[in-house]
Design an enzyme around this catalytic site. Sequence first.
Site: not given
Length: 1263
Positions: A496, A822
């Site tokens: 990320d 996620d």
Amino acid sequence: MASNSFRGSKRGRHAQANHDVGDFNCSLKELRSLMELRGPEGIARIQECYGDVEGLCTRLRTSPIHGLGGHADDIARRKEEFGQNVIPPKKPKTFLQLVWEALQDVTLIILEVAAIISLGLSFYRPPDAERENCGKAAGGVEDEGEADAGWIEGAAILLSVVCVVLVTAFNDWSKEKQFRGLQSRIEQEQKFTVVRGGQVVQVHVAEIVVGDVAQVKYGDLLPADGVLIQGNDLKIDESSLTGESDHVKKTLDNDPMLLSGTHVMEGSGKILITAVGVNSQTGIIFTLLGAGEDEDDDEEEKAEKERKKREREEKKKEKERRKKEKKEKKDKKDKLDKKNKRDEKNKKGKSQDGAGVEMQALNSDDEGEEKKKAHPKKEKSVLQGKLTKLAVQIGKAGLFMSGLTVIILITLFMVDTFWIQGLPWIADCTPIYIQFCVKFFIIGVTVLVVAVPEGLPLAVTISLAYSVKKMMKDNNLVRHLDACETMGNATAICSDKTGTLTMNRMTVVQAYLGDRHYRVVPESDLIPGKVLDLLIMGIGVNCAYTSKIMSPEKEGGLPRQVGNKTECALLGFVLELRRDYMTIRNDIPEEKLFKVYTFNSVRKSMSTVLKNADGSYRMFSKGASEILLKKCCKIMTASGEAKVFKPRDRDYVVKNVIEPMASEGLRTICLAYRDFPPVDGEPDWENETDILTGLTCLCVVGIEDPVRPEVPDAIKRCQRAGITVRMVTGDNIDTARAIASKCGIVHPGDDFLCIDGKEFNRRIRNQLGEIEQERIDKIWPKLRVLARSSPTDKHTLVKGIMDSTVLEPRQVVAVTGDGTNDGPALKKADVGFAMGIAGTDVAKEASDIILTDDNFSSIVKAVMWGRNVYDSISKFLQFQLTVNVVAVIVAFTGACITQDSPLKAVQMLWVNLIMDTFASLALATEPPTESLLLRKPYGRNKPLISRTMMKNILGHAVYQLTVIFTLLFTGEQIFDIDSGRYAPLHAPPSEHYTIVFNTFVMMQLFNEINARKIHGERNVFDGIFKNMIFCSIVFGTFVIQIVIVQFGGKPFSCVGLSIDQWLWCVFLGFGCLLWGQVVTTVPTSRLKFLKSAGHGTQQEEIPEDELEEMEDLDEIDHGEMEMRRGQVLWCRGLGRIQTQIRVVNAFQDTLSPYEGLETPESRNSIHNFMTTPEFRIEDSEPQIPLIDDTEGEDDAPTKRNAAQTLPPPSTLATLPSTPNQNNNAVDRIIPLYKESPKTGGIHQSAALPPRPGSPLHSLETSL
């Protein structure tokens, strides 16, 4: 259970409660029965008994707005009355239980029995016959006292067995203790937000009491049961309790009951806690399970085995039947396929955006069958598998050698006594003959004991446990043991951006306001009053009330940002404009907000609606600038008036404002509003597309999130170590590219790809909108940045890289994530890293390792530790196998030539103890060095023992055997002492054999130092003093050896040696280090005959029938598989390996938040991925099919999303399908499990193929 605190009638109970100072007009029993109700029934009960939720608050002496007062005595009284929020864990095994388990070891039992027989026989004297009549070997004992000492050997063996058992038990006990410590550390870190005394505070989950008002938000795992007080767009995933995969919308009108152990998938709200700990719904299930567990275990296991056996037989019959059908169907199917494709294309033309494609049903059942086989399963614990396989192979060799030794010894004895000496069989001598046989048998068993490397699994567990403990200091909290080892093989990291690569401390640095682009935040008097008021109001109410800016912790420090960092940046912007957002929040508390559309990955915006006094509505929105600007039809000018905002104007703003901001690495956010006049009537609030149009743009801000200073260096180290770093972010492509170049992920002039989610989807899908593996293979090797990606894109990318066969070694992918969405990618990846600070509970649940400081450089540390685990085990192997080879050959050859093993049983057990237990401790605890990051990853198929290691093992074995045999056959002449060969039964120990034993141990000690290096390095002493465990173990072993030799006497078959003899022994041992340099000089490439060893089983090598058995498993567990194969072999190591697996298993169980909820079969392997009842132990993840997951998970890699496998019609209710704007696909939610009436467990529906990791998916991604 908990209900035993209510005695007598209701009246009695109230009377009892009344003399308390703060009596609660509500009993534990009432609250429990309330929480057992759902939906309308719950609402009816609340209205009937309490009026409404506020009435319930009054009964529980709490305020819905200010919460509890937070006084210690009040909280203590609530804990006493309603219980604490803890579920007591299962009791750990006691030391005695572990001792008993260690005693179950087959080889040890054989040794004990043999020792007892030997002990009994040693007291026997033949009555009349002379001992000489029983043969030479039996006679020749002049001293009667010596003959009486025959019992010592048996006793010594028993004693050493006791030692081994105690050491084993102690090891297991300390490991369990370590793991429990780790578990409590994980639990301590869990905090939850509650309102106490009007202040929002974070308390430990265990401190939550009944009556607390808790704030819940997106991504939370609910720690207790509660009733909703106020909610915005709140959706809960209750699959962990009900098995229903649909998200449940919670509102005050239809379903206000929230249960512990469920996940908040969207929205936010406040709840009143009504049940905690064992009285919550999860707690009740636990208590039921805990009570019934022990009694039913064995019966359940038997029943389970029977059931599986039956299932397997049925499956076989079914398969045979299918094969016949297949042939008949094949021709029909081909025709059908062609027709379907034609139809499909026509359909495609009609269906807008390719929606509807994936709803195509399967043509036939067996197509599903084929696909099931084609898809590679995720493989688990490769290292454990390689080791178990190696241990089994060595065990077989050891078993063969020990059997051979016993046969040869007995044959030689018989030939010598009855043929060469020509003695008759005398009945009185029989016990003496038996005694010889027992002695030979003991020698054979000790050869086996030495041959089987039961230290192997011990070394793994010690190494992993040690690494896990040390990784805590490096901010890696490991949840699954084997993640640590897998991380060493990682070849790709998908990271990320926000918070991992950047500091996650956001500030507004530029703004576009009233037709002007300000490069720094403008003064408030430069902004028109009307625009300023709207701006302050919009930011104040349209940021979650949990986000706020607090005063700095240290004098002169930066203000603390609490909550969502982007929102904190906007609130900071308000403060920089010298206004206060709190005054607005005090005027409009959260309860007064009319409607909130919370942020999610599909909307990419958040909106809040306020109702005005005149009946009109005003909505404030904020979100990704290029998305929100498309919904604006007006924009505020410098005069404070709104003017029309045309597409041409929008392009101007994008080109001249948004792109320049983004190219500087700023995140751009658009703030807008819309009025709904009363004349238009009440808008349809559920129709989001209509609501979120016709906005008026207030301003666009550029938010800076600086790159963490240590990240560029960490990424450079990753790239040097052969690991590709890719950035996957929700930000726009210019921002992402700017940050990527600052981090060093992309370098100017490189050949790389930076694309956004839309382009990515366009490139990987064919005309039918299906994802194709070949298309992904064209993209991923060059892809470095994926921007504006949805969670599904992230999952698709990870899956695509993992399934790819383009590059030779299969890619091992690590993923970082923090949001609930996620979850699927974290679960799918080989190693999932969740953020400890910014991460939601759902992400942490799905992950393998939690980064407690959210920092990318901690991932590099994890890689280092992972590689270190691998190397530590290889070091141990190199040492262990050298000892094994030498000890077995010496015992075997010695026994065959001299009819007695030069190394006695007790000596062998001591050698076994040092080389197994102590050496595994010493070598498995080597700290990692930077040099580990200078080589490429090993990959999955690398053998444990490289050719260099094989060269070292054989080279050192040659030296040691030469020394030992020289001493054995010519030692008496060299040292001028009596020969110890051909000694009769119960002869006293000799100096000769003591020197052989002592030299052997000295060589092992020096070789242990050699074993510290496995890649052919010359300096074996490098960093030796950094590892104090190693130094102390080598020194300690040396001291004990001196004691054994000088004072061991008869039990250890030793005689005290002189200083000269000792110096020779040490010198010969030291020769190992010198010889090591010689071995290192020989180039490995020249030695063509060397083979590597310790390969794992490749998936292709697994036999058909075993693959069939594993069909129910989502993942292949190599360790478990090898265990099954090796069970034929009752060798000592396997007992140990099973113990290790049990310990690791215990660890895995305790790490689950739902500890103790496991079925009997889930305990027999490191990772059990069968579908267990309602709660899945491994990960209490919601079972929600992914958009791209259900479709492609089980198909052959080439043509993945052709169709979705649906359960039989009986289990599938007709479900609504909604087009997904984000992915040109239709998501259909399927209940993955159906209740089985017999067990109450959840069984996978027959037609559903096993899905690796069975990822959860939030419905958000598919709204």
